[in-house]
Design a protein around this motif. Structure first.
Motif, PDB file in Angstrom:
ATOM      1  N   GLU A  67       0.819  -1.215   0.000  1.00  0.00           N
ATOM      2  CA  GLU A  67       0.000   0.000   0.000  1.00  0.00           C
ATOM      3  C   GLU A  67       0.850   1.260   0.000  1.00  0.00           C
ATOM      4  O   GLU A  67       0.588   2.204  -0.754  1.00  0.00           O
ATOM      5  CB  GLU A  67      -0.922  -0.010   1.214  1.00  0.00           C
ATOM      6  CG  GLU A  67      -1.879   1.182   1.262  1.00  0.00           C
ATOM      7  CD  GLU A  67      -2.841   1.111   2.432  1.00  0.00           C
ATOM      8  OE1 GLU A  67      -3.490   2.130   2.712  1.00  0.00           O
ATOM      9  OE2 GLU A  67      -2.925   0.040   3.068  1.00  0.00           O
ATOM     10  N   ALA A  68       1.896   1.286   0.832  1.00  0.00           N
ATOM     11  CA  ALA A  68       2.763   2.467   0.898  1.00  0.00           C
ATOM     12  C   ALA A  68       3.493   2.687  -0.424  1.00  0.00           C
ATOM     13  O   ALA A  68       3.642   3.828  -0.885  1.00  0.00           O
ATOM     14  CB  ALA A  68       3.771   2.314   2.037  1.00  0.00           C
ATOM     15  N   ALA A  69       3.941   1.593  -1.039  1.00  0.00           N
ATOM     16  CA  ALA A  69       4.650   1.698  -2.321  1.00  0.00           C
ATOM     17  C   ALA A  69       3.723   2.206  -3.418  1.00  0.00           C
ATOM     18  O   ALA A  69       4.114   3.037  -4.237  1.00  0.00           O
ATOM     19  CB  ALA A  69       5.226   0.338  -2.705  1.00  0.00           C
ATOM     20  N   ARG A  70       2.486   1.717  -3.441  1.00  0.00           N
ATOM     21  CA  ARG A  70       1.521   2.179  -4.444  1.00  0.00           C
ATOM     22  C   ARG A  70       1.246   3.664  -4.280  1.00  0.00           C
ATOM     23  O   ARG A  70       1.144   4.404  -5.258  1.00  0.00           O
ATOM     24  CB  ARG A  70       0.220   1.377  -4.340  1.00  0.00           C
ATOM     25  CG  ARG A  70       0.290  -0.025  -4.889  1.00  0.00           C
ATOM     26  CD  ARG A  70      -1.102  -0.582  -5.160  1.00  0.00           C
ATOM     27  NE  ARG A  70      -1.926  -0.584  -3.956  1.00  0.00           N
ATOM     28  CZ  ARG A  70      -1.973  -1.578  -3.080  1.00  0.00           C
ATOM     29  NH1 ARG A  70      -1.234  -2.653  -3.278  1.00  0.00           N
ATOM     30  NH2 ARG A  70      -2.764  -1.511  -2.017  1.00  0.00           N
ATOM     31  N   ALA A  71       1.135   4.110  -3.027  1.00  0.00           N
ATOM     32  CA  ALA A  71       0.839   5.519  -2.766  1.00  0.00           C
ATOM     33  C   ALA A  71       1.985   6.408  -3.246  1.00  0.00           C
ATOM     34  O   ALA A  71       1.755   7.440  -3.888  1.00  0.00           O
ATOM     35  CB  ALA A  71       0.589   5.737  -1.277  1.00  0.00           C
ATOM     36  N   PHE A  72       3.222   6.007  -2.944  1.00  0.00           N
ATOM     37  CA  PHE A  72       4.369   6.811  -3.367  1.00  0.00           C
ATOM     38  C   PHE A  72       4.502   6.809  -4.882  1.00  0.00           C
ATOM     39  O   PHE A  72       4.735   7.853  -5.499  1.00  0.00           O
ATOM     40  CB  PHE A  72       5.656   6.279  -2.738  1.00  0.00           C
ATOM     41  CG  PHE A  72       6.879   7.029  -3.186  1.00  0.00           C
ATOM     42  CD1 PHE A  72       7.159   8.281  -2.673  1.00  0.00           C
ATOM     43  CD2 PHE A  72       7.741   6.481  -4.126  1.00  0.00           C
ATOM     44  CE1 PHE A  72       8.281   8.989  -3.100  1.00  0.00           C
ATOM     45  CE2 PHE A  72       8.857   7.172  -4.550  1.00  0.00           C
ATOM     46  CZ  PHE A  72       9.130   8.428  -4.032  1.00  0.00           C
ATOM     47  N   SER A  73       4.358   5.635  -5.499  1.00  0.00           N
ATOM     48  CA  SER A  73       4.480   5.533  -6.955  1.00  0.00           C
ATOM     49  C   SER A  73       3.407   6.367  -7.652  1.00  0.00           C
ATOM     50  O   SER A  73       3.689   7.067  -8.639  1.00  0.00           O
ATOM     51  CB  SER A  73       4.362   4.065  -7.382  1.00  0.00           C
ATOM     52  OG  SER A  73       4.484   3.939  -8.781  1.00  0.00           O
ATOM     53  N   ALA A  74       2.167   6.319  -7.133  1.00  0.00           N
ATOM     54  CA  ALA A  74       1.081   7.095  -7.737  1.00  0.00           C
ATOM     55  C   ALA A  74       1.346   8.591  -7.602  1.00  0.00           C
ATOM     56  O   ALA A  74       1.113   9.364  -8.538  1.00  0.00           O
ATOM     57  CB  ALA A  74      -0.244   6.729  -7.078  1.00  0.00           C
ATOM     58  N   ALA A  75       1.850   9.012  -6.437  1.00  0.00           N
ATOM     59  CA  ALA A  75       2.156  10.432  -6.230  1.00  0.00           C
ATOM     60  C   ALA A  75       3.288  10.874  -7.144  1.00  0.00           C
ATOM     61  O   ALA A  75       3.252  11.975  -7.714  1.00  0.00           O
ATOM     62  CB  ALA A  75       2.532  10.670  -4.772  1.00  0.00           C
ATOM     63  N   PHE A  76       4.277  10.020  -7.306  1.00  0.00           N
ATOM     64  CA  PHE A  76       5.415  10.329  -8.170  1.00  0.00           C
ATOM     65  C   PHE A  76       4.948  10.497  -9.621  1.00  0.00           C
ATOM     66  O   PHE A  76       5.335  11.454 -10.310  1.00  0.00           O
ATOM     67  CB  PHE A  76       6.436   9.199  -8.068  1.00  0.00           C
ATOM     68  CG  PHE A  76       7.816   9.580  -8.497  1.00  0.00           C
ATOM     69  CD1 PHE A  76       8.708  10.149  -7.601  1.00  0.00           C
ATOM     70  CD2 PHE A  76       8.232   9.364  -9.806  1.00  0.00           C
ATOM     71  CE1 PHE A  76       9.990  10.495  -7.997  1.00  0.00           C
ATOM     72  CE2 PHE A  76       9.504   9.712 -10.204  1.00  0.00           C
ATOM     73  CZ  PHE A  76      10.391  10.274  -9.296  1.00  0.00           C
ATOM     74  N   ASP A  77       4.119   9.570 -10.087  1.00  0.00           N
ATOM     75  CA  ASP A  77       3.588   9.655 -11.456  1.00  0.00           C
ATOM     76  C   ASP A  77       2.735  10.899 -11.643  1.00  0.00           C
ATOM     77  O   ASP A  77       2.833  11.590 -12.664  1.00  0.00           O
ATOM     78  CB  ASP A  77       2.761   8.408 -11.772  1.00  0.00           C
ATOM     79  CG  ASP A  77       3.619   7.176 -12.005  1.00  0.00           C
ATOM     80  OD1 ASP A  77       4.814   7.339 -12.326  1.00  0.00           O
ATOM     81  OD2 ASP A  77       3.097   6.060 -11.853  1.00  0.00           O
TER      82      ASP A  77
END
Length: 209
Positions: free
Chosen positions: A76-86
């Motif tokens: 979940e944390a990785a998805r949140a960071f990746s989505a914010a980065f994109d």
């Protein structure tokens, strides 16, 4: 920027950093291989460009911050960071097409609203990593191989550390992911090249034994 680039050019010429980078890509490459193997076994389809973006963000995150973000594990944390980065990158790109972006930034409208929200998440992540690293001694920092620790030893402030490391994540993630995607596309078109690569890999593996 000049100071950052000058120091970075020196650091990237050091063999220990090159070895650290190679190991980071190899380790995350093994995780990538497991995902591809599972997909092949089940017959499911993969979006390889999205998969390579997750792979490179993990690897570059490890090289830059000294942490594994976990995009390949898809937590979940990785998805949140990746989505914010994109989202941050996409919103920045829209500025080249929107002559009114400065007004929208002032009023927090549209893409500029999305950019603000994404930057909060990205900066929070970077700031947490920097704060945690500040608790280490100079000896502990010197024993680490990531860019954040190396720049920290050079006396960079927290804001500078956040910016320079995110710059390297931006520079390394999409470029490498797109290169790998294009390579996969070309290999799919040229099975003779795949056979040659497999032979080379077997020879290299035999040489390591």
């Amino acid at each position: 920027w000049y100071r950052q680039r000058k120091l970075a050019s020196h650091e990237f010429s050091i063999r220990s950093l090159r070895s650290f980078m190679t190991e980071a890509f190899k380790t995350r490459g093994a995780a990538l291989g497991r995902i591809v193997a599972a997909s092949a076994a089940s017959g499911s389809l993969l979006d390889v460009q999205a998969l390579f973006a997750r792979y490179t963000l993990d690897a570059i995150g490890h090289i830059g911050f000294g942490v594994t973000i976990g995009c390949l594990e898809d937590g979940e944390a990785a998805r949140a960071f990746s989505a914010a980065f994109d989202a941050a990158q996409q919103s920045c790109a829209w500025r080249f097409l929107d002559p009114f972006w400065r007004l929208k930034k002032l009023l927090r409208l549209g893409n500029e609203r999305d950019l603000h929200r994404a930057l909060v998440d990205v900066n929070d992540f970077a700031s947490r990593v920097v704060a945690e690293r500040r608790t280490l001694s100079a000896d502990d920092l010197g024993s680490r191989g990531d860019l954040l620790s190396r720049f920290m030893l050079k006396g960079f402030g927290d804001g500078e550390l956040r910016d320079v490391v995110i710059n390297f994540v931006i520079a390394g993630r999409d470029t490498t992911a797109i290169l790998l995607t294009w390579a996969a596309y070309e290999l799919a078109r040229h099975p003779e090249a795949v056979a040659a690569l497999r032979d080379e890999a077997r020879a290299a593996a035999a040489g390591d034994e």
